[in-house]
Design a protein around this motif. Structure first.
Motif, PDB file in Angstrom:
ATOM      1  N   ALA A 120      66.936  57.578  78.637  1.00 47.43           N
ATOM      2  CA  ALA A 120      65.947  58.255  77.788  1.00 47.43           C
ATOM      3  C   ALA A 120      65.834  59.731  78.166  1.00 47.43           C
ATOM      4  CB  ALA A 120      64.592  57.564  77.905  1.00 47.43           C
ATOM      5  N   GLU A 121      65.843  60.024  79.470  1.00 48.42           N
ATOM      6  CA  GLU A 121      65.787  61.423  79.924  1.00 48.42           C
ATOM      7  C   GLU A 121      67.001  62.196  79.453  1.00 48.42           C
ATOM      8  OE1 GLU A 121      65.259  61.644  84.163  1.00 48.42           O
ATOM      9  OE2 GLU A 121      63.397  60.500  84.080  1.00 48.42           O
ATOM     10  N   ALA A 122      68.165  61.584  79.501  1.00 50.13           N
ATOM     11  CA  ALA A 122      69.387  62.251  79.064  1.00 50.13           C
ATOM     12  C   ALA A 122      69.344  62.554  77.566  1.00 50.13           C
ATOM     13  CB  ALA A 122      70.598  61.391  79.396  1.00 50.13           C
ATOM     14  N   ARG A 123      68.786  61.628  76.780  1.00 49.61           N
ATOM     15  CA  ARG A 123      68.694  61.826  75.333  1.00 49.61           C
ATOM     16  C   ARG A 123      67.736  62.946  74.963  1.00 49.61           C
ATOM     17  NH1 ARG A 123      68.729  56.219  75.104  1.00 49.61           N
ATOM     18  NH2 ARG A 123      66.477  56.179  74.947  1.00 49.61           N
ATOM     19  N   ARG A 124      66.592  62.984  75.612  1.00 50.17           N
ATOM     20  CA  ARG A 124      65.564  63.922  75.169  1.00 50.17           C
ATOM     21  C   ARG A 124      65.399  65.130  76.086  1.00 50.17           C
ATOM     22  NH1 ARG A 124      61.438  59.511  76.754  1.00 50.17           N
ATOM     23  NH2 ARG A 124      60.937  60.165  78.840  1.00 50.17           N
ATOM     24  N   GLY A 125      66.071  65.164  77.192  1.00 53.89           N
ATOM     25  CA  GLY A 125      65.929  66.271  78.133  1.00 53.89           C
ATOM     26  C   GLY A 125      64.950  65.897  79.224  1.00 53.89           C
ATOM     27  N   SER A 126      65.270  66.253  80.438  1.00 53.81           N
ATOM     28  CA  SER A 126      64.448  65.888  81.595  1.00 53.81           C
ATOM     29  C   SER A 126      63.048  66.459  81.486  1.00 53.81           C
ATOM     30  CB  SER A 126      65.120  66.399  82.883  1.00 53.81           C
ATOM     31  OG  SER A 126      64.375  66.002  83.991  1.00 53.81           O
ATOM     32  N   GLY A 127      62.056  65.641  81.778  1.00 59.11           N
ATOM     33  CA  GLY A 127      60.672  66.096  81.810  1.00 59.11           C
ATOM     34  C   GLY A 127      59.923  65.961  80.493  1.00 59.11           C
ATOM     35  N   ALA A 128      60.641  65.965  79.387  1.00 65.02           N
ATOM     36  CA  ALA A 128      59.974  65.860  78.094  1.00 65.02           C
ATOM     37  C   ALA A 128      59.314  64.495  77.964  1.00 65.02           C
ATOM     38  CB  ALA A 128      60.986  66.067  76.971  1.00 65.02           C
ATOM     39  N   ASP A 129      58.099  64.485  77.482  1.00 71.60           N
ATOM     40  CA  ASP A 129      57.344  63.252  77.246  1.00 71.60           C
ATOM     41  C   ASP A 129      57.047  62.459  78.513  1.00 71.60           C
ATOM     42  OD1 ASP A 129      57.250  63.738  74.486  1.00 71.60           O
ATOM     43  OD2 ASP A 129      59.185  62.758  74.195  1.00 71.60           O
ATOM     44  N   GLY A 130      57.190  63.071  79.675  1.00 71.55           N
ATOM     45  CA  GLY A 130      56.932  62.375  80.930  1.00 71.55           C
ATOM     46  C   GLY A 130      55.508  61.885  81.042  1.00 71.55           C
ATOM     47  N   GLU A 131      54.561  62.717  80.658  1.00 70.66           N
ATOM     48  CA  GLU A 131      53.161  62.298  80.747  1.00 70.66           C
ATOM     49  C   GLU A 131      52.865  61.155  79.793  1.00 70.66           C
ATOM     50  OE1 GLU A 131      48.752  63.934  81.540  1.00 70.66           O
ATOM     51  OE2 GLU A 131      50.208  65.368  80.767  1.00 70.66           O
ATOM     52  N   ARG A 132      53.423  61.223  78.608  1.00 72.22           N
ATOM     53  CA  ARG A 132      53.235  60.134  77.646  1.00 72.22           C
ATOM     54  C   ARG A 132      53.773  58.817  78.213  1.00 72.22           C
ATOM     55  NH1 ARG A 132      56.999  59.940  72.732  1.00 72.22           N
ATOM     56  NH2 ARG A 132      58.196  59.085  74.420  1.00 72.22           N
ATOM     57  N   ASP A 133      54.941  58.876  78.847  1.00 74.83           N
ATOM     58  CA  ASP A 133      55.537  57.676  79.446  1.00 74.83           C
ATOM     59  C   ASP A 133      54.675  57.127  80.579  1.00 74.83           C
ATOM     60  OD1 ASP A 133      57.633  58.028  77.676  1.00 74.83           O
ATOM     61  OD2 ASP A 133      59.002  58.869  79.189  1.00 74.83           O
ATOM     62  N   VAL A 134      54.151  58.017  81.419  1.00 78.58           N
ATOM     63  CA  VAL A 134      53.291  57.600  82.537  1.00 78.58           C
ATOM     64  C   VAL A 134      52.024  56.946  82.006  1.00 78.58           C
ATOM     65  CG1 VAL A 134      51.797  58.471  84.391  1.00 78.58           C
ATOM     66  CG2 VAL A 134      54.183  59.178  84.280  1.00 78.58           C
ATOM     67  N   LEU A 135      51.392  57.567  81.030  1.00 77.31           N
ATOM     68  CA  LEU A 135      50.168  57.000  80.466  1.00 77.31           C
ATOM     69  C   LEU A 135      50.429  55.648  79.804  1.00 77.31           C
ATOM     70  CD1 LEU A 135      48.499  60.245  79.086  1.00 77.31           C
ATOM     71  CD2 LEU A 135      47.902  58.963  81.167  1.00 77.31           C
ATOM     72  N   ALA A 136      51.592  55.492  79.192  1.00 73.91           N
ATOM     73  CA  ALA A 136      51.945  54.206  78.577  1.00 73.91           C
ATOM     74  C   ALA A 136      52.124  53.141  79.656  1.00 73.91           C
ATOM     75  CB  ALA A 136      53.221  54.351  77.754  1.00 73.91           C
ATOM     76  N   LYS A 137      52.770  53.489  80.776  1.00 69.45           N
ATOM     77  CA  LYS A 137      52.946  52.530  81.881  1.00 69.45           C
ATOM     78  C   LYS A 137      51.594  52.146  82.476  1.00 69.45           C
ATOM     79  CE  LYS A 137      57.191  51.597  82.009  1.00 69.45           C
ATOM     80  NZ  LYS A 137      57.615  50.239  81.679  1.00 69.45           N
ATOM     81  N   ILE A 138      50.718  53.120  82.622  1.00 69.84           N
ATOM     82  CA  ILE A 138      49.382  52.839  83.159  1.00 69.84           C
ATOM     83  C   ILE A 138      48.630  51.904  82.218  1.00 69.84           C
ATOM     84  CG2 ILE A 138      47.138  53.874  83.681  1.00 69.84           C
ATOM     85  CD1 ILE A 138      48.704  56.338  84.776  1.00 69.84           C
ATOM     86  N   ALA A 139      48.736  52.145  80.923  1.00 65.92           N
ATOM     87  CA  ALA A 139      48.036  51.319  79.931  1.00 65.92           C
ATOM     88  C   ALA A 139      48.513  49.869  79.967  1.00 65.92           C
ATOM     89  CB  ALA A 139      48.234  51.905  78.534  1.00 65.92           C
ATOM     90  N   GLU A 140      49.762  49.632  80.368  1.00 70.35           N
ATOM     91  CA  GLU A 140      50.306  48.269  80.454  1.00 70.35           C
ATOM     92  C   GLU A 140      49.765  47.493  81.659  1.00 70.35           C
ATOM     93  OE1 GLU A 140      54.548  48.646  80.721  1.00 70.35           O
ATOM     94  OE2 GLU A 140      54.733  49.490  78.716  1.00 70.35           O
TER      95      GLU A 140
END
Length: 162
Positions: free
Chosen positions: A45-65
């Protein structure tokens, strides 16, 4: 005269298994394999979208799970880290919320449920500047977060970043 047939029969082929089939594997657990698969997905996913992009969104999604109390601790840790070390970039790491400096994970949160542990873990990688003599802690067991714990974590994150 040499019996080449017997010599050939007694010679094992390279790669032939010599262990009994009844032995169980001492390799990775199902949870560990799942974490590795999660990390592979993160890297793709990082390779597709570029490193760091959407990182916070991913972290918040993991926390929500996560299940409580891990979710509430992870939410609080996220806020503490963002406030005390805004230079760190949120990202996921082996399916866990993590925080990186220059693309390298500095600290992470592992829920108790992740590996069916009796406590959650807040840990630091070898990138963290926590050196204190010849031995220092790099991981902390968490059952809850007190105000004193939160202050200590904020101080450790600042020190790790320095």
């Amino acid at each position: 005269m040499t019996d080449t047939t017997t010599a050939t029969k007694n010679t094992r082929r390279a790669g032939t298994r010599t262990t009994a089939a009844s032995k169980t594997s001492t390799g990775f657990t199902d949870d560990e394999r799942a974490a590795m698969r999660e990390r592979a997905r993160e890297l793709k996913a990082e390779a597709r979208r570029g490193s760091g992009a959407d990182g916070e969104r991913d972290v918040l999604a993991k926390i929500a799970e996560m299940k409580d109390p891990d979710r509430s601790m992870a939410e609080r840790l996220h806020a503490i880290i963002k406030a005390s070390a805004p230079a760190l970039s949120p990202r996921t790491w082996y399916g866990m919320p993590a925080y990186a400096k220059d693309g390298k994970v500095l600290c992470f949160f592992q829920s108790a449920d992740k590996f069916k542990s009796r406590y959650a873990t807040f840990g630091f990688s070898d990138q963290a500047n926590l050196d204190d003599g010849a031995m220092w802690p790099t991981g902390f067991a968490l059952k809850e977060l007190t105000t004193a714990d939160e202050a200590r974590i904020a101080d450790l994150v600042k020190k790790a970043l320095s």
